[in-house]
Structure formats: C-alpha cells, structure tokens
Design a protein around this motif. Structure first.
Motif, mmCIF file in Angstrom:
data_model
loop_
_atom_site.group_PDB
_atom_site.id
_atom_site.type_symbol
_atom_site.label_atom_id
_atom_site.label_comp_id
_atom_site.label_asym_id
_atom_site.label_seq_id
_atom_site.Cartn_x
_atom_site.Cartn_y
_atom_site.Cartn_z
ATOM 1 N N GLY A 146 -21.113 -14.851 -32.010
ATOM 2 C CA GLY A 146 -20.972 -14.108 -30.767
ATOM 3 C C GLY A 146 -20.325 -14.946 -29.675
ATOM 4 O O GLY A 146 -19.517 -14.434 -28.882
ATOM 5 N N MET A 147 -20.664 -16.223 -29.626
ATOM 6 C CA MET A 147 -20.037 -17.099 -28.634
ATOM 7 C C MET A 147 -18.538 -17.227 -28.888
ATOM 8 O O MET A 147 -17.734 -17.204 -27.939
ATOM 9 C CB MET A 147 -20.701 -18.472 -28.655
ATOM 10 N N ARG A 148 -18.149 -17.352 -30.166
ATOM 11 C CA ARG A 148 -16.720 -17.432 -30.476
ATOM 12 C C ARG A 148 -16.004 -16.143 -30.086
ATOM 13 O O ARG A 148 -14.896 -16.167 -29.538
ATOM 14 C CB ARG A 148 -16.526 -17.731 -31.966
ATOM 15 N N GLU A 149 -16.635 -15.027 -30.341
ATOM 16 C CA GLU A 149 -16.043 -13.746 -29.975
ATOM 17 C C GLU A 149 -15.903 -13.621 -28.463
ATOM 18 O O GLU A 149 -14.864 -13.181 -27.943
ATOM 19 C CB GLU A 149 -16.903 -12.608 -30.530
ATOM 20 N N ASP A 150 -16.955 -14.002 -27.740
ATOM 21 C CA ASP A 150 -16.929 -13.893 -26.284
ATOM 22 C C ASP A 150 -15.932 -14.867 -25.654
ATOM 23 O O ASP A 150 -15.358 -14.575 -24.599
ATOM 24 C CB ASP A 150 -18.327 -14.157 -25.709
ATOM 25 N N ALA A 151 -15.758 -16.033 -26.276
ATOM 26 C CA ALA A 151 -14.836 -17.029 -25.726
ATOM 27 C C ALA A 151 -13.387 -16.591 -25.859
ATOM 28 O O ALA A 151 -12.531 -16.989 -25.057
ATOM 29 C CB ALA A 151 -15.050 -18.374 -26.408
ATOM 30 N N ALA A 156 -13.123 -23.007 -28.227
ATOM 31 C CA ALA A 156 -14.029 -23.892 -27.492
ATOM 32 C C ALA A 156 -13.455 -24.344 -26.158
ATOM 33 O O ALA A 156 -14.203 -24.621 -25.213
ATOM 34 C CB ALA A 156 -14.369 -25.106 -28.356
ATOM 35 N N ARG A 157 -12.138 -24.431 -26.045
ATOM 36 C CA ARG A 157 -11.523 -24.851 -24.782
ATOM 37 C C ARG A 157 -11.886 -23.895 -23.649
ATOM 38 O O ARG A 157 -11.972 -24.295 -22.486
ATOM 39 C CB ARG A 157 -10.009 -24.934 -24.922
ATOM 40 N N ALA A 158 -12.104 -22.634 -24.000
ATOM 41 C CA ALA A 158 -12.419 -21.638 -22.968
ATOM 42 C C ALA A 158 -13.785 -21.871 -22.339
ATOM 43 O O ALA A 158 -14.062 -21.357 -21.247
ATOM 44 C CB ALA A 158 -12.359 -20.236 -23.568
ATOM 45 N N LEU A 159 -14.626 -22.650 -22.994
ATOM 46 C CA LEU A 159 -15.978 -22.861 -22.481
ATOM 47 C C LEU A 159 -16.005 -23.762 -21.256
ATOM 48 O O LEU A 159 -17.069 -23.985 -20.671
ATOM 49 C CB LEU A 159 -16.873 -23.423 -23.580
ATOM 50 N N ILE A 165 -17.902 -18.549 -19.332
ATOM 51 C CA ILE A 165 -19.343 -18.822 -19.429
ATOM 52 C C ILE A 165 -20.147 -17.611 -18.983
ATOM 53 O O ILE A 165 -21.159 -17.243 -19.595
ATOM 54 C CB ILE A 165 -19.710 -20.056 -18.578
ATOM 55 N N ALA A 166 -19.698 -16.959 -17.936
ATOM 56 C CA ALA A 166 -20.441 -15.831 -17.368
ATOM 57 C C ALA A 166 -20.537 -14.650 -18.315
ATOM 58 O O ALA A 166 -21.436 -13.805 -18.161
ATOM 59 C CB ALA A 166 -19.793 -15.395 -16.055
ATOM 60 N N ARG A 167 -19.625 -14.562 -19.300
ATOM 61 C CA ARG A 167 -19.673 -13.414 -20.207
ATOM 62 C C ARG A 167 -20.291 -13.738 -21.568
ATOM 63 O O ARG A 167 -20.325 -12.869 -22.440
ATOM 64 C CB ARG A 167 -18.274 -12.832 -20.394
ATOM 65 N N LEU A 168 -20.801 -14.944 -21.750
ATOM 66 C CA LEU A 168 -21.391 -15.305 -23.041
ATOM 67 C C LEU A 168 -22.746 -14.617 -23.206
ATOM 68 O O LEU A 168 -23.690 -14.854 -22.442
ATOM 69 C CB LEU A 168 -21.569 -16.818 -23.151
ATOM 70 N N ARG A 169 -22.855 -13.791 -24.221
ATOM 71 C CA ARG A 169 -24.125 -13.100 -24.481
ATOM 72 C C ARG A 169 -25.243 -14.082 -24.837
ATOM 73 O O ARG A 169 -26.422 -13.805 -24.579
ATOM 74 C CB ARG A 169 -23.929 -12.092 -25.613
#
Length: 291
Positions: A146-151, A156-159, A165-169
């Motif tokens: 889910g984190m990969r999908e949300d990013a 990982a660079r998007a983190l 970050i605000a949209r990570l479930r």
C-alpha cells in the motif's frame, strides 16, 4: 510528579516530534499519562500482538512452537533484516520465527506467523486482554504494498515529499493497524504478570522481548548494566515508536509506551530516536520517586 508533563512536553518539542506516552508501575499501578489514549498507527509495534497470539494458541494446544515452517526465497515480505534480507531457502520453527520478528523486526518472519495464526486471532487476543483501542488490519507485506502504491511511480524517493507522506494509508490510524500507549502498557503488564498466557509462555515471550538488538530508542534512556530493558520498536516514514518494560535491580518493573511523529521526512533523525529513551526515563524516574 508535578513537573513530569511539562518535562515531557519540553523533551518532545526539543527533539522536533509530537509524542504520546504512557508509563505504569507494573506492580502498583501508578502511572504517567501524556496522551495515553491517542490512537496511533503501530507499524512494527503490532508484532507484539502477533507474539502474544502465537503463545496463547500454543498454550491452548492449537499449535506447537517447535512446528517447522518453510520460507522459500520467492514472495518474501521486503525488509532489511532477517529472513527478509536472505537469499536462500530457509526452514525454521515458529518460535525461531518469533525471535526474528521481535529481535530484528523481520517482516518476513512476522508474515509467516500471521499466515499461521490469522489476523482474526490476533484481534481476538487483543479483545480478550481488554485492548479496546488496538486492531490489526493487514499483513505487513500488504502494508508495504500500500505504501508503494500511495507513493506512486517515484517510489521511495517520493517519501521525502510531505504531500506524499500525507496520503500514506499506513500512517492513518483509520486505515492502518493501530493502538494507544495505554493499550500497549496494559499488554506489557499482562505479559510480565503472566496474565496474557501461562507462566511458561510468559517467560518465553519475556525472553524474546529481551533480545531486541536496537539500543538507540528506549534503552538509550537507561544506560546502566544492572537495568534491563525489553521492548519492540516500530518505524515508518515520520513515525518512531517503542514499547517495552524497564526492570531495576530492586525489583521495580515499569511498562512504557512512547509513540512519536515528526514533520521531518528524513529517515535518519538521531534526536527523534533518542527522545524515546529520554521521555521513558523522565516517566520512570517519576514513578520511582513516588514509590
């Protein structure tokens, strides 16, 4: 304990984090509360609930801790430690998988055990022990997916982007596995008083919790050879947690849960790690002064 809340607020602010804490004397019930009922995503702290469920089922005769499980290289849950980082086929016992899950926070080991016991069993155990603010919602592999999908495509660079970050479930307690500091100290107290499982299984869990390798959070607040710290960390982008028990040579036993969040997206923030130990020490010192 009159200045304890202020000292905790100052410690968290100086470290650049928002923090929530609960600490309790396991034997007297005296406590320190700093947002103890705040619902927070648990990250790997929830592996403690998996550990208790595993030993509860073993105590009821529904599985054997020496049961062997195979772990082929394909399909392992990602992670930097333990089975998750290994390249070759592995076979091990349930109890050794539990050791890896807790000592180095091995995600693959955690999902092997979750596949064996089931999410529903984990939540039934939490309910039985009165952890009303605690719930497991998915395997650790599913959380990472889910984190990969949300990013998104940047991976990982998007983190490093606060908007991502605000949209990570995984960071939203409404959609992620969650608990409260008070629930976690209640669970730790039940383990240490042999209320979670019969004494044989309680001793096994306490041994495993005492073998965690990370010294930079809770243990950092108690740099003494005769003080024993047993615990479990949890880490996700902007989240740094640890729950554990601090035992003094005079018999004092203190369950502590510290959950933190920072606005900074950097993966390495030593002060944010260290304040977990600082806050725990402030709380435990207050409890000891009141004995």
């Amino acid at each position: 304990m009159t200045d304890t809340p202020g000292r905790l607020r100052t410690a968290f602010a100086d470290a650049g984090v928002t923090g929530w804490l609960h600490a309790v004397d396991i034997d007297t019930g005296a406590q320190v509360d700093a947002g103890a009922d705040r619902t927070v995503p648990t990250a790997s702290v929830h592996k403690l609930c998996v550990l208790v469920t595993l030993h509860e089922l073993a105590a009821r005769g529904e599985l054997e801790l020496t049961e062997r499980i195979a772990c082929p290289p394909d399909g392992r849950t990602p992670g930097p430690t333990g089975l998750a980082a290994m390249l070759d086929p592995v076979e091990l016992s349930l109890r050794d998988a539990a050791f890896l899950m807790m000592s180095v926070s091995d995600n693959t080991a955690a999902d092997l055990l979750l596949d064996r016991v089931g999410l529903d069993a984990v939540n039934r155990t939490s309910a039985r022990l009165g952890l009303t603010g605690t719930r497991a919602v998915q395997r650790f592999g599913a959380m990472l997916d889910g984190m990969r999908e949300d990013a998104g495509p940047a991976g990982a660079r998007a983190l490093a982007d606060p908007h991502v970050i605000a949209r990570l479930r995984a960071l939203d307690p409404a959609t992620a596995g969650h608990s409260t500091p008070r629930d976690m100290t209640r669970l730790l107290g039940a383990i240490w008083r042999d209320e979670a499982c019969p004494p044989e299984y309680g001793a096994a869990m306490r041994r495993i919790l005492g073998l965690q390798v990370w010294p930079h959070r809770l243990a950092a607040g108690f740099p003494f050879d005769d003080v024993h710290v047993a615990g479990k960390t949890g880490t996700l982008p902007t989240l740094r947690h640890e729950v554990g028990v601090v035992e003094y040579p005079d018999g004092g036993r203190y369950a502590v849960a510290v959950f933190t969040r920072t606005a900074h997206t950097a993966a390495t923030l030593p002060r944010a790690d260290a304040v977990i130990g600082t806050a725990a020490r402030i709380a435990v010192d207050a409890l000891r002064a009141g004995r």
